[in-house]
Design an enzyme around this catalytic site. Structure first.
Site, PDB file in Angstrom:
ATOM      1  N   SER A 159       1.037  -1.228   0.035  1.00  0.00           N
ATOM      2  CA  SER A 159      -0.020  -0.018  -0.011  1.00  0.00           C
ATOM      3  C   SER A 159       0.698   1.415   0.095  1.00  0.00           C
ATOM      4  CB  SER A 159      -0.869   0.115   1.413  1.00  0.00           C
ATOM      5  OG  SER A 159      -1.474  -1.071   1.389  1.00  0.00           O
ATOM      6  N   HIS A 185      -3.550   0.935  -5.038  1.00  0.00           N
ATOM      7  CA  HIS A 185      -2.995  -0.226  -5.575  1.00  0.00           C
ATOM      8  C   HIS A 185      -3.204  -0.040  -6.781  1.00  0.00           C
ATOM      9  CE1 HIS A 185      -1.993  -2.837  -1.945  1.00  0.00           C
ATOM     10  NE2 HIS A 185      -2.917  -1.888  -1.451  1.00  0.00           N
ATOM     11  N   TYR A 238      -9.267  -9.916   1.837  1.00  0.00           N
ATOM     12  CA  TYR A 238     -10.098  -9.173   2.360  1.00  0.00           C
ATOM     13  C   TYR A 238     -11.003  -8.445   1.086  1.00  0.00           C
ATOM     14  CZ  TYR A 238      -7.222  -4.866   1.989  1.00  0.00           C
ATOM     15  OH  TYR A 238      -6.172  -4.117   1.358  1.00  0.00           O
ATOM     16  N   GLU A 239     -10.484  -8.609  -0.093  1.00  0.00           N
ATOM     17  CA  GLU A 239     -10.988  -8.088  -1.319  1.00  0.00           C
ATOM     18  C   GLU A 239     -11.876  -9.152  -1.945  1.00  0.00           C
ATOM     19  OE1 GLU A 239      -8.319  -6.116  -4.318  1.00  0.00           O
ATOM     20  OE2 GLU A 239      -6.968  -7.195  -2.869  1.00  0.00           O
ATOM     21  N   SER A 278      -1.629  -8.942   4.807  1.00  0.00           N
ATOM     22  CA  SER A 278      -1.169  -9.358   3.539  1.00  0.00           C
ATOM     23  C   SER A 278       0.146 -10.168   3.526  1.00  0.00           C
ATOM     24  CB  SER A 278      -0.714  -8.271   2.381  1.00  0.00           C
ATOM     25  OG  SER A 278       0.215  -7.490   2.796  1.00  0.00           O
ATOM     26  N   ASN A 323       1.199   3.039  11.375  1.00  0.00           N
ATOM     27  CA  ASN A 323       0.465   3.567  12.324  1.00  0.00           C
ATOM     28  C   ASN A 323       1.021   2.600  13.765  1.00  0.00           C
ATOM     29  OD1 ASN A 323      -0.906   1.520  10.597  1.00  0.00           O
ATOM     30  ND2 ASN A 323      -1.873   1.548  12.713  1.00  0.00           N
TER      31      ASN A 323
HETATM   32  N1  HPA Z   1      -3.689  -3.497  11.279  1.00  0.00           N
HETATM   33  C1  HPA Z   1      -3.747  -4.197  10.149  1.00  0.00           C
HETATM   34  N2  HPA Z   1      -3.222  -3.999   8.902  1.00  0.00           N
HETATM   35  C2  HPA Z   1      -2.549  -2.775   8.733  1.00  0.00           C
HETATM   36  C3  HPA Z   1      -2.571  -1.971  10.029  1.00  0.00           C
HETATM   37  C4  HPA Z   1      -2.848  -2.446  11.287  1.00  0.00           C
HETATM   38  O1  HPA Z   1      -2.938  -1.423  12.047  1.00  0.00           O
HETATM   39  N3  HPA Z   1      -1.781  -0.967   9.393  1.00  0.00           N
HETATM   40  C5  HPA Z   1      -1.320  -1.140   8.201  1.00  0.00           C
HETATM   41  N4  HPA Z   1      -2.032  -2.118   7.625  1.00  0.00           N
END
Ligand code: HPA
Length: 292
Positions: A37, A68, A92-93, A224, A247
């Site tokens: 991503s 993407h 998840y897609e 992924s 994050n």
């Molecule tokens: N959780 C799951 N997938 C992710 C996260 C997350 O906090 N951040 C980026 N991909």
């Protein structure tokens, strides 16, 4: 019984895609890079490149996520012939686990020997910070525990053995080489090495789930990478993996923070240049000495 795309042992499906690509380009990549991503810009830096939309490649799945692009790009990176996936496929897609891993077997048939996987991930390790780059040293395959493994079904012996080893999934020599590159580039302050845990998504984790993943020994969590790595190891590719910590996950009921896709995309885009420099240097140095 399984349908055409659900059967893992249909060599013909992979061969059709590989033969189509071999007929449409004279490039013969030995390295494949999966751009996660917000990290697709790496493919734009290839020299003398040629790209193919996933929808034009026989049997290839299609990407549906914002951020993407959905293209396979062939070209040279630091003197090595590479193929980059600009956009990957996720469970998840709605893709089957076989579709998620489909490109890997095509790469193997193209002659690829090394797979580089990149992804965006949430930081679970409290010593990590947003923007860190984590070299993946191991993984926890949560979907795999529930039977979602790309190798499920009749084994395709022409790719690999029924019960492949995963304790050496992330090549030690490649990780050490990457650490040398990070040092040379002055990236050590934000470079880590850790365990990636794959979850199915698309919902981000609850606080209780994040706490559980920390207890399990995971340093980062994402949606992924693991199916591709399992498939790559099955067919004998060497793997190097990088997570960009986009994050920090929420682990306190007092916290006002929350995970959202915009932050994930923004952080990975901010780190895209550093990641590109690292991967470029790494690819240039690969195979320069026997320990790599
Ligand atoms: N959780 C799951 N997938 C992710 C996260 C997350 O906090 N951040 C980026 N991909």
């Amino acid at each position: 019984m399984c349908s055409r795309m659900e059967c893992s042992n249909q060599l013909e499906l992979y061969k059709e895609a590989a033969d189509w690509l071999l007929a449409h380009t004279d490039k013969r990549p030995t390295v494949a890079v999966i751009c996660g991503s917000g990290l697709g810009a790496l493919a734009d830096t290839l020299e003398d490149k040629i790209g193919f939309a996933y929808e034009d490649i026989p049997n290839f799945p299609r990407s549906t996520v914002t951020g993407h692009a959905g293209r396979l790009v062939f070209g040279a990176l630091n003197g090595k012939s590479c193929v980059c996936m600009q956009g990957r496929f996720h469970l998840y897609e709605g893709h089957s686990i076989l579709s998620v891993a489909f490109p890997i077997r095509v790469f193997s048939l193209l002659g690829v020997e090394t797979l580089i996987v990149t992804n965006a991930a949430g930081g679970l390790n409290s010593e990590y910070s947003v923007g860190d780059i984590m070299f993946i040293k191991d993984h926890i395959n949560m979907p795999g525990f529930a039977g979602q493994n790309p190798l499920r079904g009749p084994n395709e012996d022409r790719f690999g053995v029924r019960f492949p080893c995963m304790s050496d999934a992330y090549d030690r020599g490649l990780r050490s080489l990457a650490m040398d590159c990070a040092k040379e580039l002055g990236f050590l302050d934000f470079t880590r090495e850790g365990v990636y845990c794959m979850v199915g998504g698309p919902a981000y984790e609850t606080i209780a789930e994040c706490r559980m993943l920390q207890l399990l020994g995971a340093d980062a969590v994402g949606m992924s990478t693991v199916p591709e790595v399992v498939t790559a190891r099955h067919c004998g590719l060497r793997v190097f993996g990088i997570s960009v910590i986009t994050n920090m996950v929420v682990t306190s009921y007092e916290s006002a923070a929350y995970a959202h896709h915009e932050e994930v995309l923004q952080t990975s885009q901010e780190r895209a240049a550093a990641l590109g420099a690292l991967v470029t240097s790494f690819i240039g140095k690969m195979n320069e000495n026997p320990k790599d």
